[in-house]
Design a protein around this motif. Structure first.
Motif, PDB file in Angstrom:
ATOM      1  N   ILE A 186    -137.276  74.952 -44.436  1.00 41.01           N
ATOM      2  CA  ILE A 186    -138.695  75.017 -44.092  1.00 41.01           C
ATOM      3  C   ILE A 186    -139.436  76.145 -44.809  1.00 41.01           C
ATOM      4  O   ILE A 186    -140.652  76.067 -44.998  1.00 41.01           O
ATOM      5  N   ALA A 243    -140.035  63.307 -34.954  1.00 43.42           N
ATOM      6  CA  ALA A 243    -139.199  64.457 -34.591  1.00 43.42           C
ATOM      7  C   ALA A 243    -138.673  64.305 -33.172  1.00 43.42           C
ATOM      8  O   ALA A 243    -137.462  64.404 -32.918  1.00 43.42           O
ATOM      9  N   THR A 263    -149.692  68.491 -38.944  1.00 41.77           N
ATOM     10  CA  THR A 263    -149.169  67.134 -38.829  1.00 41.77           C
ATOM     11  C   THR A 263    -150.213  66.169 -39.372  1.00 41.77           C
ATOM     12  O   THR A 263    -151.365  66.542 -39.636  1.00 41.77           O
ATOM     13  N   THR A 291    -142.748  68.218 -42.569  1.00 37.56           N
ATOM     14  CA  THR A 291    -141.839  68.158 -41.424  1.00 37.56           C
ATOM     15  C   THR A 291    -140.497  67.610 -41.885  1.00 37.56           C
ATOM     16  O   THR A 291    -140.444  66.614 -42.614  1.00 37.56           O
ATOM     17  N   GLY A 310    -149.049  70.008 -44.896  1.00 35.79           N
ATOM     18  CA  GLY A 310    -148.006  70.068 -43.877  1.00 35.79           C
ATOM     19  C   GLY A 310    -146.732  69.406 -44.350  1.00 35.79           C
ATOM     20  O   GLY A 310    -146.762  68.513 -45.204  1.00 35.79           O
ATOM     21  N   VAL A 357    -136.604  66.609 -40.208  1.00 34.52           N
ATOM     22  CA  VAL A 357    -135.738  66.459 -39.044  1.00 34.52           C
ATOM     23  C   VAL A 357    -134.374  66.013 -39.536  1.00 34.52           C
ATOM     24  O   VAL A 357    -134.264  65.037 -40.281  1.00 34.52           O
ATOM     25  N   ALA A 405    -135.328  70.221 -35.907  1.00 33.49           N
ATOM     26  CA  ALA A 405    -136.667  69.755 -36.283  1.00 33.49           C
ATOM     27  C   ALA A 405    -137.425  70.965 -36.805  1.00 33.49           C
ATOM     28  O   ALA A 405    -137.494  72.000 -36.139  1.00 33.49           O
ATOM     29  N   SER A 422    -140.987  72.333 -39.067  1.00 35.68           N
ATOM     30  CA  SER A 422    -142.297  71.954 -39.592  1.00 35.68           C
ATOM     31  C   SER A 422    -143.047  73.174 -40.075  1.00 35.68           C
ATOM     32  O   SER A 422    -142.782  74.303 -39.654  1.00 35.68           O
ATOM     33  N   MET A 479    -145.252  67.959 -32.675  1.00 31.18           N
ATOM     34  CA  MET A 479    -144.739  67.726 -34.019  1.00 31.18           C
ATOM     35  C   MET A 479    -145.000  66.268 -34.388  1.00 31.18           C
ATOM     36  O   MET A 479    -145.609  65.515 -33.620  1.00 31.18           O
ATOM     37  N   GLU A 480    -144.586  65.872 -35.585  1.00 32.94           N
ATOM     38  CA  GLU A 480    -144.704  64.464 -35.967  1.00 32.94           C
ATOM     39  C   GLU A 480    -143.907  63.615 -34.977  1.00 32.94           C
ATOM     40  O   GLU A 480    -142.846  64.037 -34.500  1.00 32.94           O
TER      41      GLU A 480
END
Length: 474
Positions: free
Chosen positions: A435, A219, A375, A425, A423, A427, A369, A371, A215-216
């Motif tokens: 999401i 996160a 990413t 993301t 994308g 958190v 988290a 997504s 993930m990024e």
């Protein structure tokens, strides 16, 4: 010799993916049989999605309540571990599959209990527990929906240690006093979150530089901060070199020579396909391999063999496997009916395009988290001209109402050439419910200018969409 029983479609594996392939085949007017050697309902129902989330829900609810003024004082005690485990047992139907079997029967699919193996083209042999064998033939398709199992490292004596895998971690009937978690991915972080909150003293050992590395980066950083605050220890850049068990104590020796003792050790170090003993060699394929498929989920080079869900290694997620099952069912039915597939239609009924562009995932840690899509690193590696837009979720009005001291972060990746999202993301507490909006924006390729007119309700955490778009516009 017993005469073979013929069906239009034979499915290996009665987890959610196999169930959906069979259901879609029946909905298309085809006859179907499904073969299962364990519990009908598969990994998700008994050792993954359902039990893990049943363990985590009280953990997250308590954490959220402790962040609300006027409520936190009422939830300062320990979790009732016995009640949590009992609730988990209810969600797994106490590891009995009567309800799932009833559903299979209700849709008109025949269930065969036993180990199914390919025995040449379009043929499956089922060996029951009592040794009796049944041969099934498929007029149109055999679908491999056998999923994955935990991949354990090659450590001497590991079997004698009886380590936990994801199965033991989600089905354990007691709370270990000390738990070592080896790995930094989804299973590792979720189970560390659950068992630390239930009373274990958790140590997480990560070979890489941090948690949730797919993930990024932020996160994993935020999840690690929260785990440490909860009392867990996280060591990065370390590997386990040896493991032994003496009495009730497991001792792990690390690559730097130090040792660590625990009551249990969980290896969450990846997954392997359950294709090693399903007869792939009888149709010219490598036993134990991931099965490469086209976007209709048909195995490359075959006219009749499909691999759906984890076995094809496209996206190891239950919801993506069920999505693939719907695609595969439509493709099998179309081919059986002589209907030409619109394979050039990227978003048509017979193409699993979302596996490439819009895969959503939620990690049910505290904070959550979530997504969807690519990413920043993945987009750049793919050669896209992109911009990452970040926003502090603490600055959204709804987050302050959701929780005192709300900590979180959002990022969207914009394709600068097409002005669409690649994308997203999130958190933070509760972001799992955000999401799907991101998934819709990505899968629908909604232009940024159009998203500007999708007004988020105030005051909700979803107002972050407006703040991200404002930040992008400048």
């Amino acid at each position: 010799m017993t005469e073979a029983i013929a069906y239009d479609v034979v499915v290996l594996g009665a987890g959610p993916v196999g169930e959906n392939v069979a259901d879609r085949a029946r909905a298309g007017g085809l006859s179907a049989a499904i073969v299962e050697s364990e519990l009908v309902g598969g990994e998700c129902s008994y050792w993954a999605c359902m039990p893990s989330k049943a363990l985590l829900r009280p953990v997250i609810a308590r954490a959220d309540a402790r962040r609300v003024p006027g409520l936190r004082q009422s939830v300062q005690g320990d979790l009732d571990a016995a009640a949590v485990l009992a609730h988990r047992d209810d969600y797994t139907s106490h590891w009995k599959d009567d309800g799932q079997v009833g559903w299979i029967e209700s849709i008109g699919v025949d269930l065969y209990r036993g180990h199914g193996r390919l025995d040449g083209p379009r043929t499956v042999t089922v060996t029951a527990e009592d040794g009796t064998r049944t041969t099934l033939t498929a007029r149109h398709a055999v679908a491999v929906c056998t999923g994955t199992r935990a991949a354990l490292p090659d450590l001497p004596g590991l079997a004698e240690v009886k380590p936990w895998t994801s199965r033991e971690a989600t089905s354990a009937d007691h709370v270990p006093g000390r738990l070592i978690v080896v790995g930094g991915g989804v299973v590792a972080t979720e189970m560390a979150t659950a068992w630390q909150a239930l009373g274990s003293r958790v140590t997480v050992l990560v070979r890489g530089g941090g948690l949730l590395e797919r993930m990024e980066p932020f996160a994993g950083e935020l999840v690690a901060d929260a785990l440490r605050e909860a009392g867990a220890e996280i060591r990065t850049g370390v590997s386990v070199r040896a493991v032994v068990r003496e009495g009730g104590t497991v001792t792990a020796t690390l690559d730097d020579g130090t040792t660590l003792d625990a009551d249990e050790i969980l290896f969450a170090t990846g997954r392997a396909p359950r294709t090693d003993d399903i007869g792939l060699e009888t149709v010219g394929l490598e036993p134990g391999s991931w099965l490469s498929v086209d976007d209709s989920l048909r195995v490359q080079g075959s006219q009749w063999l499909y691999a759906v869900g984890d076995a094809n290694h496209r996206a190891l997620l239950t919801h993506q496997g069920k999505y693939q099952a719907r695609i595969a069912g439509a493709a099998i039915t179309a081919r059986a009916s002589g209907v030409p597939l619109l394979e050039t239609d990227r978003w048509g009924a017979h193409a699993a395009t979302a596996d490439h562009d819009a895969v959503p995932q939620v990690v049910f840690t505290d904070p959550e988290a979530a997504s969807a899509g690519l990413t920043l690193a993945e987009a750049e590696a793919a050669g896209r001209r992109v911009r990452a837009v970040d926003y502090d979720l603490a600055n959204v009005a709804g987050s302050g109402l959701y929780a005192d001291g709300y900590t979180g972060r959002a990022r969207m990746i914009v394709d600068l050439d097409r002005e669409v999202l690649l994308g997203v993301t999130f958190v933070g507490p509760g972001v799992g419910e955000l999401i799907h909006s991101a998934t819709i924006a990505i899968a629908g390729e909604v232009p940024i200018d159009r998203l500007w007119h999708a007004v988020p309700a105030y005051p909700t955490v979803s107002e972050v969409w407006l703040r991200l778009l404002e930040t992008y516009r400048g």
